[in-house]
Structure formats: C-alpha cells, structure tokens
Motif scaffolding. Structure first.
Motif, PDB file in Angstrom:
ATOM      1  N   PHE A 417       0.832  -1.204   0.000  1.00 45.46           N
ATOM      2  CA  PHE A 417       0.000   0.000   0.000  1.00 45.46           C
ATOM      3  C   PHE A 417       0.865   1.251   0.000  1.00 45.46           C
ATOM      4  O   PHE A 417       2.005   1.278   0.474  1.00 45.46           O
ATOM      5  CB  PHE A 417      -0.932   0.016   1.214  1.00 45.46           C
ATOM      6  N   VAL A 418       0.284   2.305  -0.558  1.00 46.32           N
ATOM      7  CA  VAL A 418       0.816   3.664  -0.449  1.00 46.32           C
ATOM      8  C   VAL A 418      -0.345   4.529  -0.006  1.00 46.32           C
ATOM      9  O   VAL A 418      -1.429   4.455  -0.589  1.00 46.32           O
ATOM     10  CB  VAL A 418       1.376   4.171  -1.791  1.00 46.32           C
ATOM     11  N   TYR A 419      -0.136   5.325   1.011  1.00 51.55           N
ATOM     12  CA  TYR A 419      -1.205   6.222   1.464  1.00 51.55           C
ATOM     13  C   TYR A 419      -0.656   7.641   1.542  1.00 51.55           C
ATOM     14  O   TYR A 419      -0.013   8.009   2.513  1.00 51.55           O
ATOM     15  CB  TYR A 419      -1.752   5.795   2.826  1.00 51.55           C
ATOM     16  N   LYS A 451      -2.518   2.377  -4.205  1.00 54.96           N
ATOM     17  CA  LYS A 451      -2.732   3.631  -3.477  1.00 54.96           C
ATOM     18  C   LYS A 451      -4.064   3.583  -2.746  1.00 54.96           C
ATOM     19  O   LYS A 451      -5.098   3.236  -3.323  1.00 54.96           O
ATOM     20  CB  LYS A 451      -2.718   4.809  -4.458  1.00 54.96           C
ATOM     21  N   TYR A 452      -4.034   3.933  -1.461  1.00 59.46           N
ATOM     22  CA  TYR A 452      -5.277   3.954  -0.687  1.00 59.46           C
ATOM     23  C   TYR A 452      -5.853   5.368  -0.686  1.00 59.46           C
ATOM     24  O   TYR A 452      -5.152   6.350  -0.417  1.00 59.46           O
ATOM     25  CB  TYR A 452      -5.041   3.513   0.756  1.00 59.46           C
ATOM     26  N   ALA A 472      -2.543  12.247  -4.522  1.00 55.40           N
ATOM     27  CA  ALA A 472      -3.093  11.659  -3.308  1.00 55.40           C
ATOM     28  C   ALA A 472      -4.591  11.432  -3.417  1.00 55.40           C
ATOM     29  O   ALA A 472      -5.181  10.730  -2.611  1.00 55.40           O
ATOM     30  CB  ALA A 472      -2.799  12.548  -2.104  1.00 55.40           C
ATOM     31  N   ARG A 473      -5.209  12.028  -4.436  1.00 52.55           N
ATOM     32  CA  ARG A 473      -6.642  11.847  -4.638  1.00 52.55           C
ATOM     33  C   ARG A 473      -6.881  10.818  -5.740  1.00 52.55           C
ATOM     34  O   ARG A 473      -5.983  10.466  -6.485  1.00 52.55           O
ATOM     35  CB  ARG A 473      -7.284  13.187  -5.021  1.00 52.55           C
ATOM     36  N   GLY A 507     -11.056   3.198  -1.247  1.00 49.60           N
ATOM     37  CA  GLY A 507     -10.556   2.038  -1.951  1.00 49.60           C
ATOM     38  C   GLY A 507      -9.083   2.080  -2.235  1.00 49.60           C
ATOM     39  O   GLY A 507      -8.372   3.030  -1.893  1.00 49.60           O
ATOM     40  N   PHE A 508      -8.627   1.008  -2.865  1.00 46.06           N
ATOM     41  CA  PHE A 508      -7.240   0.867  -3.292  1.00 46.06           C
ATOM     42  C   PHE A 508      -7.194   0.937  -4.810  1.00 46.06           C
ATOM     43  O   PHE A 508      -8.008   0.302  -5.496  1.00 46.06           O
ATOM     44  CB  PHE A 508      -6.664  -0.460  -2.808  1.00 46.06           C
ATOM     45  N   PHE A 509      -6.214   1.681  -5.337  1.00 44.07           N
ATOM     46  CA  PHE A 509      -6.116   1.917  -6.767  1.00 44.07           C
ATOM     47  C   PHE A 509      -4.668   1.745  -7.210  1.00 44.07           C
ATOM     48  O   PHE A 509      -3.737   2.117  -6.484  1.00 44.07           O
ATOM     49  CB  PHE A 509      -6.586   3.330  -7.119  1.00 44.07           C
TER      50      PHE A 509
END
Length: 636
Positions: A417-419, A451-452, A472-473, A507-509
C-alpha cells in the motif's frame, strides 16, 4: 522503550492472565455442582446462540470521532507508550494485540475476537449470580436480558473495545461473588481486588465507583485478616499500579460522561427507554415500559430485601445506587442512530442485575423456569429483528473499515500500500499494522503499489496540512483494485466534518496516468534522498512536480540540491515556484550553503509544522543535515 513503560504494560498482561485463570477456575468449580447439570449447559448454549446471532450483524466501527482507527492502529505490545497511554481504554488493547498476533495480522480477527469475547462474558454473569445466591432461572434471565438485547448484538459485531470492556466488568462481578465467600484466602482476596480494580480503571472507569465500593465493603469486612504481610503488600502494590495508570488516563476526555445538568430520571428514560426498550418494543413507548418493568423489579427486590435483611438488603441498595449513578453521569447526546450504542449497553448492566433480583423474588420451581422458557425466545426474536433493522444505518467510518477488512482478505501477494493522504493521522498507522507497505523503508519492497484513498480526506475541512497533492486523490488514470462508492454519513461531533450526504469513495487503486507516475516519482525521490543520492532525488522530485505534484515537490528538490552542494541550482529551482520563497525555505537554503545544517533543519521544521507533508517529513531525516555521510568501505 523504558523500563517504566514496560512495567505498566506488564501489569496489564499479568492482570488479564490472572482474571482469565480465576474466571475459568470459578466456572469449573461451579460446573461440578449437581444443581448445574442442566442450568450451566443452558447458559453456555445461550452464549453460543448470542455468538451466532452477532455473526449476522454487519461490522461497525463502534465509536465516534475516529477512536476506532486510533485503537486499531495501536499495538499494546510494540507501540510507543505515549501512543498506548493516549487511549483511555488501554486494557482492551491486550485482546486486540492477541487477536492480531494469533490471526497473523488479520483485521477480521479483531472483529471475530470481539464477537467471541462478548459471548464468553455471558456465562461469567450467570456464574456470578449463581455464586451470589440467585437461582438458575434468575441467573439465566439476567444473562438473556443482557446477551440477547439488540445493543449487545450490535456492539459485539464492532471493532471497538466494547466487548472486552463488558468482559472485564462481568468477570469483575464474578470475582466479587467468588470473594464474598469464606473459601478465598486473604491474599487471594487482595489479589482479586487489585486485578479487578486495575482492569476496570483502564477499560471503562465509570464502572469503578460501584464496583470499587463493593470491593471496599468486602475488604472492610475482612480487614483484620488483611493486616498480614502477604495481603497487605498485595493491596499496596495494586494501589500503586492503579495510581500510576490513573495518572496517565485521568486527563483524557470521556464523551458521554459530562453531566452538565443533573437530570438522572430523564437520562434513564432516554438510555433505557427510548434507546433500548422503545426500539425493540416499538410502537410501545419506551420510557413508560422501562419505568414499569424495572420499577416492578426494584420494588420486588426491595420487598425481598426488607424481609430477609442482611446481605440481600445491602445488594439491593448497592444495585439501586449503581443504577442511579449511571443515570446521573450518562448524558443524552446522540446525533445519529447508534451514535452511543456502547453507552446504552453499559447502562443496561445494573438494570439486568436488578431484573435478576426481581426474578429471584418470584416463586421458584418449574413455574419460573416455564416463564423464562416462554418469554426469552420472544425477547430474543424481538431484539434480533430490532438489530437487523439497523443494517442500513452504517456511517462512513463503518463502511471504510468494512472495505479495509475485505481488502486485507483478498490482498495480492506482490502489492504494497501507499497512502499519501492525511486521514487525521490515524489511517497510515492502521494500514502499516495490517498491510504490507510499498517502499516504506526504501529497502526490499513489494513489486507494485496500490494507493489507498480514504473518504476522510474529502469530508473534513481544514485538514491538518491543507490541500493534498493531485496524486493523493483518486484520479482518472487510477485503476481500481477494490473500492466502494457511497453517500457520506457523518460520524464525528466536531465542526470540521462535512455533514451533508455527499458522494464519497474509499478504496485501493493502482497508480496510473500522469498523477500515478508523479506518485511513483515522488516515492523514488524520497528513497534517493534517504540514500544521500541528492542529485537523483532532486530529479525525481522535479519529475513528480511536472507530472502532477505541486509546490511541495519543488521545495524538496531545492533542498536536495542544496544538500548536494549545488547552491545556485537550488536557488534557481526554488525560484521556479513563481512567487516569493517562504522565509524559512530561503533561510534554510542559505544555511546549507554555509554548511550550517542544524540551523537549516530548524527552519525547515517551522515550515513543515505549518504545512506538513502527508507521509514524509524532512525533519525526520535529521541525519542528512547534522551528520557527515557514512565512510565508504575500504577499497572503494
């Protein structure tokens, strides 16, 4: 971690182990009684039925103000003590840490642990009442009244600490019942009192006045025996540890326990009537129903106490004072359905005991057992229907946690993940605890990034740190892996959250397109900077700025060039921002040009406090500014 913090954490672990051992021993001793041949299996069967019913409930956070995210991101065993002690309900973190450890960092393990712990608490209530002198039917009635209540089912199926809190309270009641007999040694009495008080204090301390008063009464009755060295030292050690924990949690807020106005009867009618009986007995009015039912129970119990006197009278007075105390301190402040469902469940506990006392005053024998067999299934069915009627009442935080739990179950082995968001400072620690991270430490990492995107970053105004960079969006180029779109339902009480039901996404993208490339370039620059490849870091940060980043990436690039000794390039890069440099950045670049790294770090710290990076702070890399580069290995 200091020896002091280790000692305090160890005190909770020891207390939990002792409480579980003593509770199991009490149940086993009760099971050997001939009178329990049918009654105790019935109590266990009822607890299993509660576990089954709670498993049908949708998962909820169980808190407001993002406390569920705080709790789930805190590991009692390995978190810094300042993070552990910042959460008022510390003792339940032991059960969460155990579930995460045994469940191999599975978020769903916490949910199933809560369902199991809640169900396991019910036989402890039955055993406590039986040891206190109640008949099997009265003990089963209290267990059923509490366990089959819709509030119990809903709170059991939540990520909050409510299930563990209920377990601690009911186990403490069992310890009181066990200790009231003469079979417990003075040292055993002192140990049980110390453990119970400590765990109640560090779970829900509003239970401490009624339970603490009962312990004080038991200790006073046997005061002559407690002067021996062993019990005296045990009590002194318990009081010391409790005082140390109290010093940490005394200043923490406790929403719902702010009696600004003394309205106990209105509070009781609200929590017990409107928000409990009035829900599953609808359309009957809840307030009058609660007053009638529990008024009759209290009157019957008072009559029994007047006839018998002694311990029965003491117990009746204690329960009535406990109920009145809760009515005085639990205020009415729900802003949406089930907002304080945990408080309404806690409120029910003394009234369930009152009901048991009233039921015990009825004529015994088969008549009371038949009455219980007829009423309890109807009560359970009405409450199950009431619980399921709230299936659509899910807040944004509930839906976000459900998505995270589902994502973890299906997580691909090659992803991390990356947030890049803020998430009020709570999302990143939670994600790190339950998901593998992409390039978190700039060492070995999963091959691809997911990406979360948290709905929290779009529904809170004035987020700490301001506007997020574009990457980030959720962007048009991002490829959804697992996501959910729903109408926002507010879940905090502060002014910063949007209250309108706007459309949000969680969600995750997989990062893609220019913004996705900007995110990956940013991560590459961060790792190059940590590895002291300053020129490469500047190149990556500028690439991120061009593809979808912003001002922050250019600032990082200028600092990287200054660290590389390219002062002129750093100034040109900073000037490309197109407006006057922040005073702190200009001063930091000048300080680096003169070799004053500590001064540059101080100025950058001021700048970052005003507008911090969502997930990377230069001030966390102090060695880049204050220490020389590591020496090259010999021969290189």
């Amino acid at each position: 971690m200091s020896a002091y913090s280790l000692f305090l954490k160890a005190s909770l672990l020891f207390s939990w182990a002792a409480l579980l051992y003593w509770s199991a021993a009490a149940l086993l001793r009760l099971a050997r009684a001939p009178a329990e041949r049918r009654a105790l299996p019935a109590a266990l069967a009822a607890a299993a039925a509660v576990l089954l019913l709670s498993s049908f409930m949708p998962a909820r956070g169980g808190y407001d103000n993002e406390h569920e995210f705080t709790m789930l991101s805190t590991d009692l065993l390995f978190s810094e003590f300042r993070h552990t002690a910042a959460f008022k309900e510390v003792a339940p973190l032991v059960t969460d840490s155990a579930a995460v450890l045994l469940g191999e960092k599975d978020l769903r393990a916490v949910l199933w642990k809560n369902r199991a712990v809640a169900a396991a608490a019910l036989p402890l209530l039955y055993a406590a009442l039986r040891l206190a002198g109640a008949g099997p039917a009265a003990a089963l009635a209290a267990q059923g009244l509490l366990g089959f209540n819709f509030l119990f089912l809903l709170n059991a199926s939540a990520f909050s600490s409510t299930a563990s809190n209920i377990f601690i309270v009911l186990a403490s009641l069992l310890m009181l019942a066990v200790s009231s007999g003469s079979r417990i040694s003075p040292a055993g009495l002192a140990a049980r009192a110390s453990v119970s008080v400590l765990l109640v204090l560090t779970s829900r301390y509003e239970f401490l006045p009624p339970l603490g008063a009962a312990w004080c009464w038991l200790l006073f009755r046997r005061r002559a025996e407690l002067t021996a060295p062993a019990p005296a030292l045990t009590l002194a050690a318990g009081a010391l540890v409790a005082a140390l924990w109290a010093a940490h949690i005394s200043g923490l807020p406790s929403p719902g326990l702010r009696p600004s106005a003394f309205t106990p009867f209105a509070n009781a009618a609200y929590h017990l009537g409107t928000m409990n009986l009035g829900v599953f007995l609808s359309p009957l009015p809840g307030g009058p129903a609660a007053a009638l039912f529990f008024g009759v129970c209290a009157a019957v119990l008072a009559g029994r106490a007047a006839r018998r006197g002694g311990p029965a009278g003491h117990a009746a007075a204690w329960l009535c004072l406990w109920a009145f105390f809760f009515a005085a301190v639990y205020v009415r402040q729900d802003e949406y359905p089930l907002h304080f469902m945990r408080h309404q469940l806690y409120f029910l506990v003394p009234f369930a005991l009152l009901a048991a006392g009233g039921f015990a005053s009825l004529p015994g024998g088969r008549g009371s057992a038949a009455l219980l067999a007829a009423v309890l299934p109807v009560y359970a069915a009405l409450n199950y229907r009431a619980a399921r009627s709230f299936d659509g009442e899910l807040r944004t935080s509930d839906r976000e946690l459900a998505l995270l739990a589902g994502a973890e179950a299906d997580w691909p082995a090659d992803a991390g993940f990356v947030y890049p968001g803020y998430g009020d400072g709570r999302r990143a620690p939670l994600l790190r605890r339950f998901f593998p991270a992409y390039r978190e430490g700039c060492g070995p990492s999963p091959a691809r990034a997911l990406k979360y995107v948290s709905p929290a970053d779009s529904v809170f105004s004035g987020r700490y740190g301001g506007i997020l960079p574009s990457y980030a969006r959720r962007t048009a180029g991002d490829i959804p892996w697992k996501s959910a779109v729903f109408d926002h339902a507010f879940y905090t009480t502060g002014p910063g959250e949007m209250k309108d039901p706007v459309r949000v996404e969680a969600g995750f993208f997989e990062p893609s397109g220019p913004a996705g490339e900007a995110l990956l370039a940013y991560l590459d620059g961060r790792c190059r900077l940590r590895g002291r490849d300053f020129a490469g870091a500047a190149s990556s940060f500028l690439d991120a700025a061009v593809k979808g980043g912003g001002r922050r990436e250019v600032e990082l690039a200028s600092v990287a060039l200054a660290l590389a000794g390219e002062a002129a390039a750093a100034r040109r890069t900073a000037a490309s921002l197109g407006r006057a440099l922040p005073e702190e950045l200009a001063g930091a670049l000048a300080a680096l040009e003169k070799g004053r790294g500590a001064e540059a770090l101080r100025l950058l710290s001021v700048m970052e406090e005003a507008a911090p990076d969502p997930f990377f702070r230069l001030t966390e890399e102090a060695a880049l500014f204050t220490e020389p580069p590591p020496a090259a290995p010999p021969g290189e």
